[in-house]
Motif scaffolding. Structure first.
Motif, PDB file in Angstrom:
ATOM      1  N   VAL A 141      38.377  36.410  44.575  1.00  0.00           N
ATOM      2  CA  VAL A 141      38.112  38.180  44.231  1.00  0.00           C
ATOM      3  C   VAL A 141      38.559  39.305  45.000  1.00  0.00           C
ATOM      4  O   VAL A 141      39.082  40.468  44.733  1.00  0.00           O
ATOM      5  CB  VAL A 141      36.857  38.459  44.679  1.00  0.00           C
ATOM      6  N   GLN A 145      40.178  42.300  42.942  1.00  0.00           N
ATOM      7  CA  GLN A 145      40.794  43.666  43.386  1.00  0.00           C
ATOM      8  C   GLN A 145      41.508  44.982  43.468  1.00  0.00           C
ATOM      9  O   GLN A 145      41.996  45.330  43.219  1.00  0.00           O
ATOM     10  CB  GLN A 145      40.343  44.002  44.711  1.00  0.00           C
ATOM     11  N   GLU A 173      29.836  38.534  43.034  1.00  0.00           N
ATOM     12  CA  GLU A 173      30.755  39.458  43.652  1.00  0.00           C
ATOM     13  C   GLU A 173      31.940  39.747  42.254  1.00  0.00           C
ATOM     14  O   GLU A 173      32.266  40.883  42.842  1.00  0.00           O
ATOM     15  CB  GLU A 173      31.763  38.312  44.764  1.00  0.00           C
ATOM     16  N   VAL A 174      32.594  38.834  41.541  1.00  0.00           N
ATOM     17  CA  VAL A 174      32.911  39.585  40.197  1.00  0.00           C
ATOM     18  C   VAL A 174      32.649  40.004  39.450  1.00  0.00           C
ATOM     19  O   VAL A 174      33.515  41.919  39.183  1.00  0.00           O
ATOM     20  CB  VAL A 174      33.648  38.561  39.393  1.00  0.00           C
ATOM     21  N   ARG A 177      32.575  44.069  41.634  1.00  0.00           N
ATOM     22  CA  ARG A 177      33.687  44.472  41.367  1.00  0.00           C
ATOM     23  C   ARG A 177      33.694  45.102  40.346  1.00  0.00           C
ATOM     24  O   ARG A 177      34.545  46.544  40.369  1.00  0.00           O
ATOM     25  CB  ARG A 177      35.384  43.860  41.963  1.00  0.00           C
TER      26      ARG A 177
END
Length: 398
Positions: A141, A145, A173-174, A177
Motif C-alpha cells: 500500500v 500511495q 486500505e487500498v 487511499r
C-alpha cells in the motif's frame, strides 16, 4: 454462531462421492440451491420460459436484494451477469479513460483481467503499472500511495483474493487511499465472496465483481456486479440493448439509471434464482462463522502438508483464506492432481506466478505450476487428513 457441519453436509450430495477440495474452482452446491434451479427449469418445461419467468417475477427481483445484503450494497447498485469476468469487464470497459493515463494493478491480478486491461491500453494509449508486493506477498500500500501521488492514475484494479497463494489483499486500505485520491477502485472479489464477510462501504471500492460458482456455492454461469451509485453515471456500457437502454426521440436513446445498465435482456432465470438462493444460504449460516471455519481448516491443511517430506507450502500474506497452494519436490503439479483424482480427491493446479506470469515481473516460485487445494465449511478435518495421507503415500513414501 457456528456451522452445523453435519447439517450442511447432509444438504451436499457430492460429499458422498468425492473429497472436494476445489472450492476456489467450483464448489459443491447445496441441495436448496440446486432444487431452486431445477425447479424453475421444470416450470419452464411445463409452461414455457417467458411464462415461468413472469410467474417468478417477484422472486427474480428478490435476487437483487439478496446479493445487495450479501455485500452491504443498495439494490440499485447491483447487476447480474453470467460470469465474474463479464461482470468485471462490463464496468471496466465502460470507464471513460483519458488517453495516456495510468492503471495500477497488483502482481497477483487475474490473467483474464490483465488481458482486458492490455486491450484497453492499446485502444487508449494507457500505461499499466504493476505495484510491488510487500514482504508478506500482499500488494504494497505504500507503493500504491507513491504511485497515486505521482498522479495521472485513472483506475486501480485489484484481486481481493488471488487465485493462488492463500492471501487476502488489504482491500480496505487500498480503498481508503483510492477514495482520498479520487481514483476509481475496481475490486475482483470472485475468490472472496462466500468465504468471508464483505461490505462494500468498508472496502471502499467503486466497483466489485463476484461469481456464484466458487465459495458462494451457486450455479455455474452466474455472477454479479456492484457499482457505487455515486460513480454510476461515469460508466457507460460498451454494449447496450433494449434492457439496458430505451429509445428516445428520433435518433437518441437513454441508458438505465441503475446498475442494470450493465445487463442484457436474455439470461438464465433458473441460474439467477439459484444465485439468489445461494446468497440467502450463506447469509443464513453467517459469513463470520463461515470464515472462521474455512480459515481453521486451511491452517490445519497447511500445517499437516508442511510436515510431509518433500512438500512445500507456498502461501503468504498476513491474513490468509481457504486457498492452500503446495508443491512436491520432483513431482509435476498436474500429475499430483491426476493421481489424487484417482483417489476421488478433487484439487486444482495454478500458475506458480499467480497469473501475473505474463507480466514482466518475474517468476515467484521455482516450479511452473503448484497444486491448489481450497477448503470450505462443509469439508471435515478427516477429509484434510485424507488428502495429506494420500499425498504422503503417493509421493513422500515412494
Amino acid at each position: 454462531m457456528s456451522i452445523d457441519v453435519d447439517a450442511v453436509r447432509g444438504q451436499t450430495r457430492g460429499v458422498l462421492r468425492v473429497t472436494h477440495l476445489n472450492n476456489a474452482g467450483s464448489s459443491l452446491a447445496p441441495g436448496p440451491v440446486m432444487d431452486t434451479v431445477v425447479g424453475h427449469l421444470r416450470r419452464e418445461q411445463e409452461i414455457g420460459g417467458y411464462e415461468a419467468a413472469e410467474e417468478a417475477a417477484n422472486r427474480l427481483e428478490g435476487v437483487y436484494s439478496s446479493v445487495a445484503r450479501l455485500i452491504g450494497a443498495g439494490t440499485d447498485e447491483i447487476a447480474l451477469a453470467e460470469s465474474g469476468s463479464r461482470a468485471w469487464a462490463g464496468a471496466v470497459y465502460g470507464f471513460p479513460f483519458v488517453r495516456g493515463s495510468r492503471v495500477l494493478i497488483g502482481r497477483s491480478e487475474y490473467a483474464g483481467n490483465v488481458i482486458a486491461l492490455r486491450q484497453l491500453a492499446r485502444r487508449n494509449d494507457l500505461q499499466i503499472v504493476v505495484l510491488e508486493d510487500d514482504p508478506y506477498g500482499q500488494v504494497d500500500v505504500e507503493d500504491l500511495q507513491r504511485e497515486l501521488e505521482r498522479g495521472n492514475v485513472a483506475m486501480v484494479a485489484l484481486a481481493h483474493v488471488p487465485m493462488a497463494n492463500g492471501l487476502v489483499n488489504p482491500a480496505s486500505e487500498v480503498g481508503r487511499r483510492c477514495r482520498a485520491a479520487g481514483v476509481m477502485f475496481v475490486l475482483d472479489a470472485c475468490q472472496s465472496v462466500g468465504q468471508m464477510p464483505l461490505d462494500v462501504q468498508s472496502l471502499g471500492c467503486d466497483v466489485l465483481a463476484g461469481t456464484g460458482r466458487k465459495f458462494l456455492r451457486g450455479p455455474r454461469g452466474t455472477a454479479f456486479l456492484y457499482v457505487r451509485a455515486a460513480v454510476l453515471e461515469r460508466l457507460e456500457p460498451a454494449m447496450l440493448d433494449g434492457h439496458s437502454a430505451v429509445l428516445a426521440g428520433a435518433e437518441g436513446f437513454e441508458v438505465r439509471g441503475d446498475a442494470r445498465r450493465f445487463e442484457s435482456w436474455e439470461t438464465s432465470a433458473a441460474g439467477r434464482l439459484g444465485l439468489g438462493r445461494a446468497a440467502d444460504y450463506a447469509l443464513a449460516l453467517g459469513l463470520d462463522a463461515v470464515q472462521e471455519r474455512v480459515v481453521g481448516l486451511a491452517e490445519q491443511l497447511r500445517a499437516e502438508l508442511a510436515a510431509v517430506p518433500g512438500v512445500i507450502v507456498h502461501d503468504r500474506g498476513i491474513t490468509r483464506c481457504g486457498i492452500v497452494t503446495f508443491s512436491v519436490k520432483g513431482s509435476d503439479a498436474r500429475n499430483i492432481r491426476a493421481r489424487l483424482a484417482e483417489h476421488r480427491i478433487n484439487v486444482s493446479v495454478a500458475p506458480a506466478f499467480f497469473q501475473a506470469g505474463s507480466l514482466p515481473v518475474g517468476t515467484r516460485l521455482g516450479e511452473d505450476m503448484v497444486v491448489r487445494a481450497s477448503v470450505h465449511y462443509y469439508n471435515t478435518e478427516a477429509e484434510i487428513q485424507r488428502l495429506v495421507g494420500v499425498v504422503w503415500y503417493l509421493f513422500a513414501g515412494s
